[in-house]
Design an enzyme around this catalytic site. Sequence first.
Site, short mmCIF file in Angstrom:
data_model
loop_
_atom_site.label_atom_id
_atom_site.label_comp_id
_atom_site.label_asym_id
_atom_site.label_seq_id
_atom_site.Cartn_x
_atom_site.Cartn_y
_atom_site.Cartn_z
N LYS A 149 0.82 -1.20 0.00
CA LYS A 149 0.00 0.00 0.00
C LYS A 149 0.86 1.25 0.00
O LYS A 149 1.94 1.30 0.60
CB LYS A 149 -0.92 0.02 1.21
CG LYS A 149 -1.86 -1.18 1.29
CD LYS A 149 -2.76 -1.26 0.07
CE LYS A 149 -3.74 -2.41 0.16
NZ LYS A 149 -4.62 -2.49 -1.03
N ASP A 190 -0.20 0.16 -4.51
CA ASP A 190 -1.63 0.40 -4.59
C ASP A 190 -2.00 1.59 -3.72
O ASP A 190 -1.80 1.56 -2.50
CB ASP A 190 -2.37 -0.86 -4.12
CG ASP A 190 -3.88 -0.75 -4.18
OD1 ASP A 190 -4.39 0.28 -4.66
OD2 ASP A 190 -4.56 -1.70 -3.76
N GLU A 197 -1.17 1.15 -8.96
CA GLU A 197 -2.59 0.78 -8.93
C GLU A 197 -3.49 1.86 -8.34
O GLU A 197 -3.18 2.45 -7.31
CB GLU A 197 -2.74 -0.51 -8.10
CG GLU A 197 -4.16 -1.01 -7.97
CD GLU A 197 -4.22 -2.35 -7.28
OE1 GLU A 197 -5.26 -2.65 -6.66
OE2 GLU A 197 -3.23 -3.12 -7.33
N GLU A 207 -10.98 -2.63 -9.75
CA GLU A 207 -11.58 -3.44 -8.69
C GLU A 207 -12.83 -2.79 -8.10
O GLU A 207 -13.65 -3.48 -7.48
CB GLU A 207 -10.58 -3.71 -7.57
CG GLU A 207 -10.24 -2.51 -6.72
CD GLU A 207 -9.28 -2.84 -5.59
OE1 GLU A 207 -9.71 -2.78 -4.43
OE2 GLU A 207 -8.11 -3.14 -5.87
N ASP A 222 -13.44 -7.53 -10.18
CA ASP A 222 -13.62 -8.64 -9.24
C ASP A 222 -15.02 -9.22 -9.44
O ASP A 222 -16.02 -8.56 -9.14
CB ASP A 222 -13.47 -8.11 -7.81
CG ASP A 222 -13.57 -9.20 -6.75
OD1 ASP A 222 -14.10 -10.28 -7.05
OD2 ASP A 222 -13.13 -8.95 -5.62
N GLU A 258 -5.16 -12.29 -7.52
CA GLU A 258 -4.60 -11.73 -6.29
C GLU A 258 -4.63 -12.78 -5.18
O GLU A 258 -5.37 -13.77 -5.26
CB GLU A 258 -5.43 -10.51 -5.88
CG GLU A 258 -4.83 -9.69 -4.76
CD GLU A 258 -5.55 -8.36 -4.57
OE1 GLU A 258 -4.89 -7.40 -4.16
OE2 GLU A 258 -6.77 -8.28 -4.83
#
Length: 391
Positions: free
Chosen positions: A185, A215, A241, A267, A294, A343
Site C-alpha cells: 500500500k 496500490d 494501482e 476493482e 472482481d 490476487e
Amino acid sequence: MPMRILAIEEATASIASDIRNAYIDFSRMDVSVVKITTDVQRDGRPVVGYGFNSNGRYAQAGILRERILPRLRDAAPEELLDRERDNLCPFQAWNVMLRNEKPGGHGERSVAVGVVDMALWDVVAKIEEKPLQQLLAERYGNGTAANSAFVYAAGGYYYPEKGLPGLQEEMRGYLDLGYDTVKMKIGGASLQDDCARIEAVLDLLGGDGQRLAVDANGRFDLETAIAYAKALSPYGLRWYEEPGDPLDFALQATLAAFYDGPMATGENLFSHQDARNLLRYAGMRPDRDVLQFDPALSYGLVEYLRTLDAMRSAGWSPARCIPHGGHQFALCIAAGLGLGGNESYPGIFAPFGGFADDIPIDNGQVRLPAVPGVGFETKAALMDLFRQLFD
C-alpha cells in the site's frame, strides 16, 4: 419433476483486522455468505453451493434478505433451469435477481448478486461433477483449463507501530511461502515515507521492480497522483494501482502522460458498462496495463463474461485481467478463461482468502484442485466456518 433449490440461506461473517490502506481501515469489515441447497443428490447427500463477497465491501444482509433472495425463492423452478443441461442456469437466476431493478447504480446490489452468483456456479459445477475452471473452459474458453495460475501476495498495509523492518519481515514471509511478486500500500503516509517503504521492499527483492506493485486505493487527486508517478517511475514497478477515484477516468487518462510504466485499476467498477467506459475514456493501454475487475463484487460471473466481451470488442485480451479479491472463485475463472492471474491475501481476511490447503505456492504459481465446484472443500477452516454459520 425438474430439479429445484430447496433452500437459500444467508449469514454475515467478520473479517475484521487491525490494518488500513490509504482510504479505509478494516476494523469492522465483514462479508455476506450464502448457502444454496438443491434436491440433487451426490453420494447420498444434497448438492450445496457457497458464495461470499470479497474484502473491501461490507456484508449485504439487507439487500439479500429484502430483495435478492425473496425473488429467487418466489421463482418457479422452471425459471431457474438450464433445460439443455438439466442443471441450474446462473443466467436465468441473474435475470430473476435483477427483476424490477432499474439500470445503473452499480454498487451494493452488485455485491449482493455476486455473492449468490458464486454459490450458483459452485452448485452448477458440482452437479456436472467438474472443477469450475474446467466447466468454464469447456463452455466459454478454449476447452482446456490451465493447471495453474500466476498469483501475487497483496499486503504491505499500514499497521500500527510497524516500521520498515516489520514491512520487510512481512514481505520476506510471502517470498518464503513461494510468492515471487508482492504488492504494498501507498498513499497512507507522505510521499517521502512511502518511497522509503518501497525502497526497503525493493532491497529485499534485489532491486527488481517487476516483482513489486503498489496500490494507492484511489486516494490521490491529480496533482498528488502525478507527484507519485514521477517518484515511482525510476523504480520500474510491476504496476501503479488505482491512483485516483475509480470513476475519475480523466485523472487516469491524464496520468498516462506522466507514467510510462503499467498502471492497474478496475476493482471498484461493478458492471460491464463501467468497464467499457473505463476502456473508452481512461487512457488505459492494452499492451501494458492491468484490469482488476472482481467477479464477486460485480454481479458475479454472469456479468464478468459480459465484461470480457466488452474488453475483446475494445481490443483487450483477457490475459490483461488479474482480478482483485484473492479468492478461489476468481482463481477458477482465471484458469478457465485465460486471465493473467489472481490476487492473494496470505495471512489476512482468513478463512475466505487463499487457496487449497494442500497446494503450496510454487515460484509465484498455484495449481488448482481437481475437485468439483469452486473448491471450497479443500479449505478446512473455511468449511468449518460454513458449518458454524449454517448448521
